[in-house]
Every structure is written in structure tokens, then in C-alpha cells.
Design a protein around this motif. Structure first.
Motif, PDB file in Angstrom:
ATOM      1  N   ILE A  96       0.895  -1.331   0.172  1.00 32.95           N
ATOM      2  CA  ILE A  96      -0.090  -0.033   0.007  1.00 32.95           C
ATOM      3  C   ILE A  96       0.938   1.379  -0.077  1.00 32.95           C
ATOM      4  CG2 ILE A  96      -1.762   1.301   1.280  1.00 32.95           C
ATOM      5  CD1 ILE A  96      -3.009  -1.322   2.154  1.00 32.95           C
ATOM      6  N   LYS A  97       0.572   2.219  -0.640  1.00 27.40           N
ATOM      7  CA  LYS A  97       1.543   3.336  -1.000  1.00 27.40           C
ATOM      8  C   LYS A  97       1.858   4.058   0.173  1.00 27.40           C
ATOM      9  CE  LYS A  97       1.558   3.225  -5.913  1.00 27.40           C
ATOM     10  NZ  LYS A  97       2.477   2.369  -6.374  1.00 27.40           N
ATOM     11  N   ARG A  98       0.684   4.737   0.824  1.00 28.13           N
ATOM     12  CA  ARG A  98       0.715   5.553   1.803  1.00 28.13           C
ATOM     13  C   ARG A  98       0.364   4.824   3.419  1.00 28.13           C
ATOM     14  NH1 ARG A  98      -2.108   8.101  -1.903  1.00 28.13           N
ATOM     15  NH2 ARG A  98      -3.813   8.299  -0.604  1.00 28.13           N
ATOM     16  N   ARG A  99       0.886   5.373   4.237  1.00 36.12           N
ATOM     17  CA  ARG A  99       0.712   4.691   5.544  1.00 36.12           C
ATOM     18  C   ARG A  99      -0.663   5.315   6.064  1.00 36.12           C
ATOM     19  NH1 ARG A  99       5.049   5.329  10.532  1.00 36.12           N
ATOM     20  NH2 ARG A  99       3.960   4.115  12.187  1.00 36.12           N
ATOM     21  N   THR A 100      -1.056   6.403   5.599  1.00 36.56           N
ATOM     22  CA  THR A 100      -2.448   6.759   6.016  1.00 36.56           C
ATOM     23  C   THR A 100      -3.580   5.850   5.381  1.00 36.56           C
ATOM     24  OG1 THR A 100      -2.413   8.534   4.454  1.00 36.56           O
ATOM     25  CG2 THR A 100      -1.921   9.070   6.633  1.00 36.56           C
TER      26      THR A 100
ATOM     27  N   GLN B  22     -11.241  -0.400   8.157  1.00 41.29           N
ATOM     28  CA  GLN B  22     -12.355  -0.898   7.466  1.00 41.29           C
ATOM     29  C   GLN B  22     -12.606  -2.300   7.587  1.00 41.29           C
ATOM     30  OE1 GLN B  22     -11.742   0.299   3.477  1.00 41.29           O
ATOM     31  NE2 GLN B  22     -12.343   2.824   4.003  1.00 41.29           N
ATOM     32  N   GLY B  23     -11.503  -2.795   8.339  1.00 35.99           N
ATOM     33  CA  GLY B  23     -11.518  -4.648   8.407  1.00 35.99           C
ATOM     34  C   GLY B  23     -11.126  -5.348   7.162  1.00 35.99           C
ATOM     35  N   ARG B  24     -10.392  -4.802   6.383  1.00 36.81           N
ATOM     36  CA  ARG B  24      -9.981  -5.454   5.136  1.00 36.81           C
ATOM     37  C   ARG B  24      -8.603  -6.284   5.087  1.00 36.81           C
ATOM     38  NH1 ARG B  24     -11.183  -0.683   1.059  1.00 36.81           N
ATOM     39  NH2 ARG B  24      -9.133  -1.382   0.020  1.00 36.81           N
ATOM     40  N   ILE B  25      -7.986  -6.055   6.475  1.00 37.80           N
ATOM     41  CA  ILE B  25      -6.815  -6.758   6.743  1.00 37.80           C
ATOM     42  C   ILE B  25      -6.800  -7.749   7.830  1.00 37.80           C
ATOM     43  CG2 ILE B  25      -4.560  -6.468   7.245  1.00 37.80           C
ATOM     44  CD1 ILE B  25      -4.483  -3.764   5.944  1.00 37.80           C
TER      45      ILE B  25
ATOM     46  N   LEU C  89      -0.565 -12.275   6.309  1.00 38.57           N
ATOM     47  CA  LEU C  89      -1.568 -11.121   6.016  1.00 38.57           C
ATOM     48  C   LEU C  89      -2.456 -11.532   4.806  1.00 38.57           C
ATOM     49  CD1 LEU C  89       0.816  -8.272   6.244  1.00 38.57           C
ATOM     50  CD2 LEU C  89      -0.948  -8.254   7.962  1.00 38.57           C
ATOM     51  N   SER C  90      -3.577 -11.047   5.392  1.00 35.92           N
ATOM     52  CA  SER C  90      -4.629 -11.243   4.128  1.00 35.92           C
ATOM     53  C   SER C  90      -5.426  -9.835   3.854  1.00 35.92           C
ATOM     54  CB  SER C  90      -5.722 -12.348   4.584  1.00 35.92           C
ATOM     55  OG  SER C  90      -6.773 -12.330   3.341  1.00 35.92           O
ATOM     56  N   ILE C  91      -5.017  -9.431   2.708  1.00 35.44           N
ATOM     57  CA  ILE C  91      -5.655  -8.223   2.366  1.00 35.44           C
ATOM     58  C   ILE C  91      -6.558  -8.034   1.315  1.00 35.44           C
ATOM     59  CG2 ILE C  91      -4.749  -5.666   1.784  1.00 35.44           C
ATOM     60  CD1 ILE C  91      -1.892  -6.833   2.518  1.00 35.44           C
ATOM     61  N   ARG C  92      -7.658  -7.415   1.182  1.00 30.46           N
ATOM     62  CA  ARG C  92      -8.466  -7.363   0.304  1.00 30.46           C
ATOM     63  C   ARG C  92      -8.628  -5.919  -0.358  1.00 30.46           C
ATOM     64  NH1 ARG C  92     -14.102  -5.786   0.371  1.00 30.46           N
ATOM     65  NH2 ARG C  92     -13.968  -5.818   2.712  1.00 30.46           N
ATOM     66  N   PHE C  93      -8.329  -6.015  -1.838  1.00 28.29           N
ATOM     67  CA  PHE C  93      -8.141  -4.729  -2.549  1.00 28.29           C
ATOM     68  C   PHE C  93      -9.257  -4.984  -3.433  1.00 28.29           C
ATOM     69  CE2 PHE C  93      -3.424  -5.868  -1.837  1.00 28.29           C
ATOM     70  CZ  PHE C  93      -2.977  -4.864  -1.188  1.00 28.29           C
ATOM     71  N   GLY C  94     -10.473  -4.220  -3.107  1.00 25.34           N
ATOM     72  CA  GLY C  94     -11.320  -4.192  -4.243  1.00 25.34           C
ATOM     73  C   GLY C  94     -11.914  -5.590  -4.596  1.00 25.34           C
ATOM     74  N   GLN C  95     -11.648  -6.073  -5.751  1.00 25.93           N
ATOM     75  CA  GLN C  95     -12.004  -7.498  -6.098  1.00 25.93           C
ATOM     76  C   GLN C  95     -11.066  -8.616  -5.788  1.00 25.93           C
ATOM     77  OE1 GLN C  95     -15.279  -7.910  -6.768  1.00 25.93           O
ATOM     78  NE2 GLN C  95     -15.654  -5.831  -6.439  1.00 25.93           N
ATOM     79  N   LYS C  96      -9.938  -8.014  -5.238  1.00 24.54           N
ATOM     80  CA  LYS C  96      -8.712  -9.195  -5.235  1.00 24.54           C
ATOM     81  C   LYS C  96      -8.484  -9.380  -3.687  1.00 24.54           C
ATOM     82  CE  LYS C  96      -5.047  -7.828  -6.992  1.00 24.54           C
ATOM     83  NZ  LYS C  96      -3.820  -7.233  -7.671  1.00 24.54           N
ATOM     84  N   GLN C  97      -8.316 -10.647  -3.346  1.00 30.00           N
ATOM     85  CA  GLN C  97      -7.743 -10.852  -1.818  1.00 30.00           C
ATOM     86  C   GLN C  97      -6.315 -11.375  -2.075  1.00 30.00           C
ATOM     87  OE1 GLN C  97      -9.864 -11.212   0.615  1.00 30.00           O
ATOM     88  NE2 GLN C  97      -8.134 -11.806   2.131  1.00 30.00           N
ATOM     89  N   LEU C  98      -5.468 -10.939  -1.446  1.00 32.14           N
ATOM     90  CA  LEU C  98      -4.032 -11.230  -1.610  1.00 32.14           C
ATOM     91  C   LEU C  98      -3.499 -11.685  -0.028  1.00 32.14           C
ATOM     92  CD1 LEU C  98      -1.251 -10.917  -3.079  1.00 32.14           C
ATOM     93  CD2 LEU C  98      -1.080  -8.805  -1.961  1.00 32.14           C
TER      94      LEU C  98
ATOM     95  N   VAL D 132       4.146 -14.369  -1.733  1.00 32.96           N
ATOM     96  CA  VAL D 132       2.852 -14.307  -1.964  1.00 32.96           C
ATOM     97  C   VAL D 132       2.337 -15.673  -1.975  1.00 32.96           C
ATOM     98  CG1 VAL D 132       1.029 -13.982  -3.727  1.00 32.96           C
ATOM     99  CG2 VAL D 132       2.978 -12.486  -3.373  1.00 32.96           C
ATOM    100  N   ILE D 133       1.458 -16.081  -1.061  1.00 27.89           N
ATOM    101  CA  ILE D 133       0.881 -17.395  -0.855  1.00 27.89           C
ATOM    102  C   ILE D 133      -0.389 -17.714  -1.798  1.00 27.89           C
ATOM    103  CG2 ILE D 133      -0.021 -18.941   0.793  1.00 27.89           C
ATOM    104  CD1 ILE D 133       1.405 -17.423   2.918  1.00 27.89           C
ATOM    105  N   LYS D 134      -1.292 -16.608  -1.860  1.00 26.71           N
ATOM    106  CA  LYS D 134      -2.354 -17.137  -2.666  1.00 26.71           C
ATOM    107  C   LYS D 134      -2.912 -15.598  -3.123  1.00 26.71           C
ATOM    108  CE  LYS D 134      -6.053 -18.324  -0.327  1.00 26.71           C
ATOM    109  NZ  LYS D 134      -6.742 -19.163   0.351  1.00 26.71           N
ATOM    110  N   GLU D 135      -3.193 -15.450  -4.340  1.00 26.65           N
ATOM    111  CA  GLU D 135      -3.974 -14.286  -4.997  1.00 26.65           C
ATOM    112  C   GLU D 135      -5.216 -14.582  -5.826  1.00 26.65           C
ATOM    113  OE1 GLU D 135      -2.780 -10.363  -7.890  1.00 26.65           O
ATOM    114  OE2 GLU D 135      -1.443 -11.837  -7.103  1.00 26.65           O
ATOM    115  N   GLN D 136      -6.200 -14.230  -5.398  1.00 29.50           N
ATOM    116  CA  GLN D 136      -7.590 -14.535  -5.802  1.00 29.50           C
ATOM    117  C   GLN D 136      -8.714 -13.733  -6.100  1.00 29.50           C
ATOM    118  OE1 GLN D 136      -8.888 -17.745  -3.082  1.00 29.50           O
ATOM    119  NE2 GLN D 136      -9.915 -16.275  -1.770  1.00 29.50           N
TER     120      GLN D 136
END
Length: 84
Positions: A13-17, A25-28, A47-56, A78-82
């Protein structure tokens, strides 16, 4: 190391803020549990991070304070990207 700082240094993620907002938002998730921006990240954590329509899903392999841009992806594996 704090979660928001790790996400910025690893350039996931580009910025710390922005990392703080995504965490609030509960996406991590850290090791299966919802994570706050202040959560401590260690080597071997998942770590599991949700970016829009992608789960990393990644595994933390290294922690460093300063990393060059081309070395940033050496901090995690990277373990899984879906699609969600």
C-alpha cells in the motif's frame, strides 16, 4: 513493526495513512484475525488483504526499516492471490 508501517515499506500500500484506513475498514487480517493499523507484525506472520475485487495472502519473510524500491518485494512471499 507496526502493520501500517510494514505495508508502506513493502509497498503493498503506497501511503501509511491509506494503510490505516484499509485496516480500520476490516479489510486486513493478521494470522486469521482482524488487524488494526497498530498491530505488531513479525516474521512468519500471514497477512490477508482485500483490494477491491482481489484478495491477497502473503507471508512476512523479513522486517527492515528502510528498503529500496526494487528490494521491497523481498520482505514478503505471496501465498495466494484470488478474485473475490
Amino acid at each position: 513493526m507496526r502493520l501500517d508501517k510494514f505495508l508502506k515499506i513493502s509497498r503493498l500500500i503506497k501511503r501509511r495513512t491509506l494503510a490505516k484506513e484499509v485496516a480500520s475498514q476490516g479489510r486486513i487480517h493478521l494470522n486469521g484475525n482482524p488487524a488494526k493499523a497498530s498491530s505488531e507484525v513479525g516474521v512468519g506472520d500471514e497477512l490477508s488483504i482485500r483490494f477491491g475485487q482481489k484478495q491477497l495472502t502473503i507471508e512476512v519473510t523479513s522486517l527492515r526499516e528502510n528498503v529500496k524500491k526494487d528490494e521491497a518485494n523481498s520482505l514478503y512471499k505471496v501465498i495466494k492471490e484470488q478474485e473475490v
